[in-house]
Scaffold this motif. Structure first.
Motif, mmCIF file in Angstrom:
data_model
loop_
_atom_site.group_PDB
_atom_site.id
_atom_site.type_symbol
_atom_site.label_atom_id
_atom_site.label_comp_id
_atom_site.label_asym_id
_atom_site.label_seq_id
_atom_site.Cartn_x
_atom_site.Cartn_y
_atom_site.Cartn_z
ATOM 1 N N GLN A 244 9.131 27.576 -14.563
ATOM 2 C CA GLN A 244 9.409 26.143 -14.464
ATOM 3 C C GLN A 244 8.415 25.324 -15.275
ATOM 4 O O GLN A 244 8.774 24.326 -15.887
ATOM 5 C CB GLN A 244 9.411 25.698 -13.007
ATOM 6 C CG GLN A 244 8.060 25.568 -12.355
ATOM 7 C CD GLN A 244 8.125 24.687 -11.115
ATOM 8 O OE1 GLN A 244 9.133 24.057 -10.848
ATOM 9 N NE2 GLN A 244 7.052 24.658 -10.370
ATOM 10 N N LEU A 248 11.067 24.951 -18.266
ATOM 11 C CA LEU A 248 11.862 23.798 -17.831
ATOM 12 C C LEU A 248 11.771 22.623 -18.805
ATOM 13 O O LEU A 248 12.813 22.029 -19.142
ATOM 14 C CB LEU A 248 11.446 23.366 -16.431
ATOM 15 C CG LEU A 248 12.132 22.101 -15.903
ATOM 16 C CD1 LEU A 248 13.647 22.291 -15.813
ATOM 17 C CD2 LEU A 248 11.558 21.698 -14.542
ATOM 18 N N TYR A 319 15.933 23.740 -7.354
ATOM 19 C CA TYR A 319 14.589 23.215 -7.139
ATOM 20 C C TYR A 319 14.410 22.695 -5.718
ATOM 21 O O TYR A 319 13.359 22.890 -5.105
ATOM 22 C CB TYR A 319 14.276 22.124 -8.163
ATOM 23 C CG TYR A 319 13.673 22.679 -9.426
ATOM 24 C CD1 TYR A 319 12.298 22.723 -9.607
ATOM 25 C CD2 TYR A 319 14.482 23.187 -10.431
ATOM 26 C CE1 TYR A 319 11.740 23.255 -10.756
ATOM 27 C CE2 TYR A 319 13.936 23.725 -11.582
ATOM 28 C CZ TYR A 319 12.566 23.751 -11.744
ATOM 29 O OH TYR A 319 12.015 24.299 -12.876
#
Length: 440
Positions: A244, A248, A319
């Motif tokens: 992440q 991300l 998430y």
């Protein structure tokens, strides 16, 4: 009686607020959480305002992590051997002094600001294991899950709200006001715990520094579920979290054409964590270890969504669910350490938890880009998903893991139940006449 860590009845439902001493302890933790969250934002904005580049920012902010990693194990030993309220107070006062010096340090060479931030990180390394041990000292077992859940909620709220507050204050009045606020908050955190009772020393607290460290390691190894859970946490933090933090932002920009997805995903994760903390204030699972492992395994949804989703909402759902799952792990985990670990060694074992998880998590940040360049982004994300799920399944095969419970035959020679008062040397006459020794 064997304690399996499933408190029931009126005591559990009453919550931590009914426990004398928890209010000041929670206040100290909350003030600390806000100060910890405000400081990096204030320092970053001050350095940017000075025109510093990414290199200077990286060095100064890395000093905080370095200070934490270096100080957390000594901090746990200080808290166990000396005084846990004293260790928390000292940690807060050192950081208050560092924050008070930062406005001047930021005007000078970079090493001056880095030194102040290093002290702030070291103070955090002392404070956090001391706090976890103090919750076990102050709060009876039936109310500990509530106490841990309230603690994680206040920490998450500070983590979400403090950066925006720091930015607003800096734009209006300058970074020095934020640093002044952090100084005041750490002063408040120090004052809040001054009158809390200290744990009475064990006979084996006279060990050398090296002996104290070895005692903490031996105690941690006795609890197989602790070792297995810590290994799984390292896998999630080094593999799952790296996906992440590194991938991300790239996916948000390249696949979705906007950085808003990056910000929205992190915000959704925080909302999920707050939701998970709220759930755990009331829900006391019969198999806390099983719930914790399932919660941590939910992190696998993040790399899976990043690998295959070409629309935004599955990423946001992943998430949110991962945020819920992280607190489904954290709250029972902290409670298990407070329940199963020898009270005289709680801070040391907690410090080992923080040391391993914090020092190993950057490994994934280094290795992930190398893996992506070798095998491609999608393959690495799928592999990360598999690794997280396999780690969770493997941890459940460890004895005691589903209940976070250590059999009596694996407890240390000095271990005492939380519910059994510890005799005070030289106090046998008073105990014989009906007096009660101070717990833990």
């Amino acid at each position: 009686m064997v304690r399996t860590g499933q408190p029931r009845g009126r005591e559990a439902r009453s919550g931590a607020w009914s426990v004398p001493g928890f209010g000041p302890l929670w206040l100290s933790h909350t003030a600390d959480a806000w100060a910890v969250s405000l400081l990096p934002a204030a320092v970053t904005l001050a350095l940017v305002h000075r025109g510093e580049g990414a290199g200077a920012l990286g060095v100064v902010l890395a000093a905080k992590t370095l200070g934490f990693v270096v100080a957390t194990v000594p901090g746990g030993m200080i808290a166990d051997r000396w005084s846990r309220p004293g260790a928390m107070t000292l940690a807060c006062l050192v950081r208050a002094a560092a924050a008070a010096m930062l406005p001047i340090a930021l005007l000078g060479p970079g090493w001056a600001a880095a030194g102040c931030v290093l002290l702030a990180g070291a103070g955090e390394g002392v404070f956090r294991p001391s706090y976890q041990a103090m919750v076990g000292d102050v709060v009876p077992e039936p109310q500990r899950q509530s106490a841990n859940a309230l603690s994680t909620i206040s920490f998450r709220l500070a983590l979400v709200l403090a950066p925006g507050m720091a930015t607003t204050m800096t734009l209006w009045t300058g970074s020095w006001t934020v640093l002044l606020l952090t100084t005041v908050l750490w002063g408040l955190a120090a004052l809040a715990v001054l009158r809390l009772p200290s744990r009475r020393a064990h006979p084996h607290d006279t060990e050398s520094i090296l002996g104290q460290f070895r005692s903490g390691v031996r105690e941690a190894r006795r609890h197989r579920w602790f070792v297995a859970g810590l290994l799984m946490l390292v896998v999630v933090l080094s593999a799952g979290e790296a996906s992440q933090l590194v991938l991300l932002p790239v996916i948000s920009r390249d696949r979705f054409g906007t950085e808003v997805v990056y910000a929205a995903a992190l915000t959704t994760y925080s909302i999920g964590a707050l939701t998970g903390g709220a759930v755990m204030t009331r829900w006391i699972p019969r198999r806390p270890g099983l719930v914790a492992v399932i919660g941590l395994a939910l992190y696998a949804g993040i790399p899976l969504a990043l690998a295959f989703s070409w629309v935004v909402w599955p990423v946001l759902v992943a998430y949110f669910v991962a945020g819920v799952g992280m607190e489904l792990f954290n709250v029972p985990w902290f409670g298990a350490v407070q329940r199963e670990v020898d009270p005289a060694l709680r801070a040391r074992v907690s410090s080992l938890d923080f040391l391993v998880s914090y020092s190993m998590s950057p490994l994934g940040l280094v290795l992930l880009p190398i893996a992506v360049s070798s095998w491609g982004m999608q393959s690495v994300l799928v592999g990360t998903t598999v690794v997280v799920l396999v780690a969770g399944a493997a941890s459940l095969t460890v004895p005691g893991m589903p209940r976070f419970h250590t059999p009596p035959n694996r407890r240390g020679p000095h271990h005492r139940s939380d519910r059994t008062p510890r005799p005070i040397p030289g106090d046998a006459a008073r105990q014989a006449s009906g007096g009660r020794a101070s717990p833990t």
